[in-house]
Design a protein around this motif. Structure first.
Motif, PDB file in Angstrom:
ATOM      1  N   UNK A 340       0.808  -1.219   0.000  1.00  0.00           N
ATOM      2  CA  UNK A 340       0.000   0.000   0.000  1.00  0.00           C
ATOM      3  C   UNK A 340       0.837   1.264   0.000  1.00  0.00           C
ATOM      4  N   UNK A 341       2.154   1.098  -0.084  1.00  0.00           N
ATOM      5  CA  UNK A 341       3.028   2.263  -0.132  1.00  0.00           C
ATOM      6  C   UNK A 341       3.017   3.075   1.149  1.00  0.00           C
ATOM      7  N   UNK A 385      14.458  -8.566   5.143  1.00  0.00           N
ATOM      8  CA  UNK A 385      15.497  -9.398   4.521  1.00  0.00           C
ATOM      9  C   UNK A 385      15.095 -10.857   4.598  1.00  0.00           C
ATOM     10  N   UNK A 386      14.573 -11.219   5.771  1.00  0.00           N
ATOM     11  CA  UNK A 386      14.194 -12.608   6.004  1.00  0.00           C
ATOM     12  C   UNK A 386      13.065 -13.049   5.078  1.00  0.00           C
ATOM     13  N   UNK A 387      12.108 -12.185   4.851  1.00  0.00           N
ATOM     14  CA  UNK A 387      10.926 -12.622   4.095  1.00  0.00           C
ATOM     15  C   UNK A 387      10.959 -12.144   2.645  1.00  0.00           C
ATOM     16  N   UNK A 388      12.125 -11.682   2.212  1.00  0.00           N
ATOM     17  CA  UNK A 388      12.289 -11.398   0.790  1.00  0.00           C
ATOM     18  C   UNK A 388      11.645 -10.114   0.308  1.00  0.00           C
ATOM     19  N   UNK A 389      11.453  -9.150   1.220  1.00  0.00           N
ATOM     20  CA  UNK A 389      10.855  -7.879   0.802  1.00  0.00           C
ATOM     21  C   UNK A 389      11.893  -6.782   0.624  1.00  0.00           C
ATOM     22  N   UNK A 390      13.148  -7.113   0.935  1.00  0.00           N
ATOM     23  CA  UNK A 390      14.137  -6.045   1.024  1.00  0.00           C
ATOM     24  C   UNK A 390      14.434  -5.416  -0.335  1.00  0.00           C
ATOM     25  N   UNK A 391      14.394  -6.213  -1.403  1.00  0.00           N
ATOM     26  CA  UNK A 391      14.699  -5.641  -2.715  1.00  0.00           C
ATOM     27  C   UNK A 391      13.679  -4.566  -3.081  1.00  0.00           C
ATOM     28  N   UNK A 392      12.440  -4.903  -2.805  1.00  0.00           N
ATOM     29  CA  UNK A 392      11.367  -3.963  -3.120  1.00  0.00           C
ATOM     30  C   UNK A 392      11.505  -2.689  -2.283  1.00  0.00           C
ATOM     31  N   UNK A 393      11.726  -2.855  -0.983  1.00  0.00           N
ATOM     32  CA  UNK A 393      11.870  -1.695  -0.098  1.00  0.00           C
ATOM     33  C   UNK A 393      13.101  -0.893  -0.508  1.00  0.00           C
ATOM     34  N   UNK A 394      14.188  -1.609  -0.775  1.00  0.00           N
ATOM     35  CA  UNK A 394      15.441  -0.948  -1.161  1.00  0.00           C
ATOM     36  C   UNK A 394      15.261  -0.099  -2.401  1.00  0.00           C
ATOM     37  N   UNK A 395      14.543  -0.650  -3.373  1.00  0.00           N
ATOM     38  CA  UNK A 395      14.340   0.083  -4.622  1.00  0.00           C
ATOM     39  C   UNK A 395      13.513   1.346  -4.369  1.00  0.00           C
ATOM     40  N   UNK A 396      12.508   1.190  -3.518  1.00  0.00           N
ATOM     41  CA  UNK A 396      11.659   2.331  -3.181  1.00  0.00           C
ATOM     42  C   UNK A 396      12.489   3.456  -2.551  1.00  0.00           C
ATOM     43  N   UNK A 397      13.349   3.096  -1.596  1.00  0.00           N
ATOM     44  CA  UNK A 397      14.165   4.102  -0.915  1.00  0.00           C
ATOM     45  C   UNK A 397      15.114   4.767  -1.914  1.00  0.00           C
ATOM     46  N   UNK A 398      15.714   3.929  -2.745  1.00  0.00           N
ATOM     47  CA  UNK A 398      16.670   4.440  -3.730  1.00  0.00           C
ATOM     48  C   UNK A 398      15.994   5.455  -4.660  1.00  0.00           C
ATOM     49  N   UNK A 399      14.825   5.105  -5.163  1.00  0.00           N
ATOM     50  CA  UNK A 399      14.121   6.000  -6.094  1.00  0.00           C
ATOM     51  C   UNK A 399      13.693   7.300  -5.397  1.00  0.00           C
ATOM     52  N   UNK A 400      13.126   7.136  -4.195  1.00  0.00           N
ATOM     53  CA  UNK A 400      12.673   8.318  -3.466  1.00  0.00           C
ATOM     54  C   UNK A 400      13.849   9.235  -3.149  1.00  0.00           C
ATOM     55  N   UNK A 401      14.946   8.625  -2.708  1.00  0.00           N
ATOM     56  CA  UNK A 401      16.114   9.413  -2.310  1.00  0.00           C
ATOM     57  C   UNK A 401      16.672  10.190  -3.501  1.00  0.00           C
ATOM     58  N   UNK A 402      16.787   9.527  -4.641  1.00  0.00           N
ATOM     59  CA  UNK A 402      17.349  10.197  -5.813  1.00  0.00           C
ATOM     60  C   UNK A 402      16.435  11.342  -6.257  1.00  0.00           C
ATOM     61  N   UNK A 403      15.133  11.090  -6.251  1.00  0.00           N
ATOM     62  CA  UNK A 403      14.185  12.128  -6.664  1.00  0.00           C
ATOM     63  C   UNK A 403      14.292  13.345  -5.746  1.00  0.00           C
TER      64      UNK A 403
END
Ligand code: C2E
Ligand code: CA
Ligand code: CA
Length: 698
Positions: A340-341, A385-403
């Motif tokens: 849900x972002x 990390x344990x449940x495999x959500x970190x890539x998605x969260x990481x990408x979100x942070x990366x995109x938001x931070x760069x913007x």
């Protein structure tokens, strides 16, 4: 067996005479079968004595058929079965005497060597239906039995360590539970997990890891002795089943002994290796928990032991179920939040240690749980990390931070944390490029923070990943420096732009009894040799700020300059360029001045030669050959103003910080008349920091 049965029938004496050629053929086949040594035939009389036995089996027993004929068939068969119970003979005897047909009766021959047979037979009657005796055949099971026993043994044994494996442990626990109920006592299990095993495996290689596991198995068996069954569940997980131990004291003692023993260093291929162990303990109660239930409880206790900082043991407590339930809930809530972002990104400024100008922001992910309020990323990132959500969260942070960073002045950079799990993902460089591209942010303004944990896995891959990230043009920072495994070799190997000194070093560094200041100094020295910047993390107080400045850290991040803040606030701060600090008035107006000047130091009635390294109106950094006790009152003599009263605030080897009793007027440092031979070099820090900064942003 059906075919043999037919042959038997064919050769039998059932009163239906078969045609001669047919029975001759049958005889031939029987001979064929006997010679193959796969089986043999037998016949007894009415009273159970042998009237026929194949030559092949007599030979196998080291006899002639004539030695065996006329002896009771049961004499050939051992009275003992494998587990020592006496049933077989009676069973064979039983069948023979009760005239009942039998099939595949497994017996052991009464011989020294182990020989096993499967015997079948049926009673034979004469024309008028009178019992005549038995006829039957048998096959040799010896080889099959041996391989079965071997298979069974292998099936219960862990191939690497020779300990009991999961199945055998399961059986041992089931037995222990049954025994406990029967004897009205309680049994316990230890679930053991090695701490830092993965690091050994990854750095020294799998063969070394295997050796380590074998050594652990030996020590563990040694410690447990006769008290219980030790086994390995797989990986670096071990289990001990203690069939009759339930006293908390005794269990604690044993657990402590095991942890102590396993934590002693090992020597593997000439290198000393150190690991630890965590233990979860559960004791059966007079309840109906099954072995599965107990294992689950032991697992929760182990989890608690690891969460308590590893290297310790924990007894299962029923509250742990609730904690596990909470964890599961959080897991599903986190999935929903990502979907849900609901995660957002905060930004914390880092500033130049001397000029206090904002140089960048660190992006820190935030989760405001709808019921529980804000949850620390230190909790939910490991979960992700344990449940495999970190890539998605990481990408979100990366995109938001760069913007976000694209809205700031060009001189201000943005730092994004990468989890070791993300670092392993081959798609990371593409994700980074994508985020930069979409935000139209220059690559050099993005800094990726990685921790030492990254270097614990497969080296080649790490080097490749670093190379491709550097090729993009982003900066790399080593985060939480000093808290990890600190195998510093990678510092030489990896082109880091920055080292972030963990806040645990900053905290308490101004306490003179702590070694932290010395450690920070060492890290700063190392970093500057390697042309890397240093950020002091978690600086909260003026005192800490002063100290990390004195120690030479180039950048500072911490609550003193701002907590992580929403993007709008960060944007505002970025455009202002500096933090307004109410407490900073002294330093702001009268900056600390780097200086090298000889001074005389009066202490305890003595006068010692010393050097001033820097000075502000409140105090100075002094260097002298002798160590000064913290708190000591001293006097300094270096300026035109006469003796200056001061006290030692902190000391680190031959350097120490002093606080002046009264505010010192920095103008007194200026030579009033042209000094004939000046020993003073004065450089305000914001001047020396200047060129370094421009080359940095170029
Ligand atoms: P970190 O990378 O070491 O981040 C610094 C942490 O220290 C932040 O906690 C920050 O709020 C806190 N901090 C900063 N200054 C001070 C101070 O003066 N005093 C004190 N007591 N704390 C200070 P936060 O935001 O709770 O983050 C904790 C950790 O969670 C981070 O440690 C980082 O390892 C991880 N993390 C946060 N965001 C992300 C993310 O987007 N991705 C990944 N992979 N990890 C993240
Ligand atoms: Ca960080
Ligand atoms: Ca950090």
């Amino acid at each position: 067996m059906g075919a043999f049965d037919r042959i038997l029938r064919a050769g039998g004496n059932s009163g239906h005479e078969e045609s001669r050629p047919q029975s001759a053929r049958a005889e031939g086949l029987i001979q064929e079968f006997e010679n193959s040594e796969k089986g043999w035939f037998w016949e007894t009389t009415r009273d159970g004595t042998l009237s026929y036995i194949s030559e092949s089996v007599a030979r196998a027993l080291g006899r002639e058929p004539s030695d065996l004929v006329d002896r009771p068939f049961t004499d050939l068969v051992s009275t003992e079965t494998e587990d020592g119970s006496a049933t077989s003979e009676r069973t064979l005897g039983f069948y023979l005497s009760s005239h009942v047909a039998f099939q595949d009766l497994i017996v052991r021959a009464k011989t020294k060597n182990e020989i096993w047979w499967s015997i079948s037979g049926r009673p034979v009657h004469d024309d008028v239906g009178r019992f005549f005796g038995f006829r039957g055949f048998a096959s040799d099971l010896t080889k099959m039995r041996q391989s079965e026993v071997e298979l069974d043994r292998l099936a219960r044994q862990d191939a690497l360590t020779g300990l009991a494996n999961r199945q055998a442990l399961r059986r041992a626990l089931d037995d222990a539970l049954v025994g406990a109920v029967r004897r009205k006592h309680r049994c316990s299990i230890f679930l053991l997990d090695l701490d830092r095993f993965k690091a050994v495996n990854d750095t020294l290689g799998h063969p070394a890891g295997d050796t380590l596991l074998r050594l652990v198995a030996l020590r563990l068996t040694d410690e447990v002795g006769e008290l219980g069954q030790v086994g390995r569940l797989g990986g670096d997980e071990f289990e001990v089943v203690l069939p009759s131990m339930s006293s908390k004291d005794e269990l604690s003692k044993l657990a402590q002994g095991i942890i102590g023993s396993l934590s002693r260093p090992y020597t593997i291929n000439g290198s000393a290796v150190s690991i630890g162990a965590s233990i979860g303990i559960v004791t059966s109660d007079y309840d109906d928990r099954t072995s599965d239930d107990l294992m689950r409880d032991a697992d929760l206790a182990l989890y608690a032991a690891k969460a308590a900082g590893k290297g310790c043991f924990r007894f299962f407590a029923s509250e742990m179920h609730e904690a596990a339930r909470q964890r599961q809930l959080m897991e599903s809530d986190l999935r929903v939040a990502v979907e849900k972002g609901q995660l957002w990104v905060a930004f914390q400024p880092s500033v130049d240690a001397m000029s206090e100008a904002v140089t960048g922001f660190e992006a820190l992910v935030r989760w405001d749980h709808p019921e529980q309020g804000p949850i620390s990323p230190a909790i939910f990132i490991p979960l992700a990390e344990e449940i495999g959500l970190i890539d998605e969260i990481g990408e979100l942070v990366l995109q938001t931070a760069c913007k976000e960073a694209a809205n700031w002045p060009d001189t201000i950079s943005v730092a994004v944390n990468l989890s070791p799990v993300q670092f392993k993902s081959p798609s990371l460089p593409a994700t980074v490029r994508g985020a930069l591209g979409e935000a139209a942010l220059a690559a050099h303004r993005l800094e990726l923070e990685i921790t030492e944990g990254v270097f614990l896995s497969n080296d080649e891959h790490v080097d490749d990943m670093i190379r491709s990230l550097k090729n993009i043009g982003v900066k790399l920072a080593l985060d939480d420096f000093g808290t990890g495994y600190s195998s510093l070799s990678y510092l030489q190997r990896v082109p880091f732009d920055k080292i972030k000194v963990d806040q645990s070093f900053v905290r308490g560094a101004s306490d003179p009894t702590s070694r932290n200041a010395a450690l920070i100094r060492a890290m700063v020295g190392l970093a500057s040799d390697l042309k890397m910047q240093t950020t002091a993390e978690g600086v909260e107080t003026d005192e800490e700020l002063q100290l990390v400045r004195d120690l030479g850290c180039s950048l500072v991040q911490g609550y003193i300059f701002g907590k992580p803040m929403p993007a709008e606030q960060a944007r505002e701060l970025a455009s202002k360029g500096a933090v307004e600090r109410p407490d900073a008035h002294l330093e702001k107006r009268e900056p600390r001045i780097r200086i090298i000047r000889a001074t005389l130091l009066h202490h305890a009635g003595r006068v010692i030669g010393a050097r001033l390294r820097n000075i502000s109106s409140g105090g100075a950094l002094v260097e002298c050959r002798e160590e000064m006790p913290v708190g000591a009152p001293i006097q300094l003599d270096f300026a035109a103003g006469g003796l200056l009263d001061a006290s030692v605030r902190w000391a680190e080897g031959t350097q120490f910080g002093v606080e002046f009793a009264e505010k010192f007027d920095l103008r007194l440092l200026q030579p009033t008349k042209p000094a004939p031979k000046s020993v003073t070099m004065m450089t305000p820090d914001f001047l020396t920091a200047g060129p370094a900064e421009t080359s940095e942003s170029a």
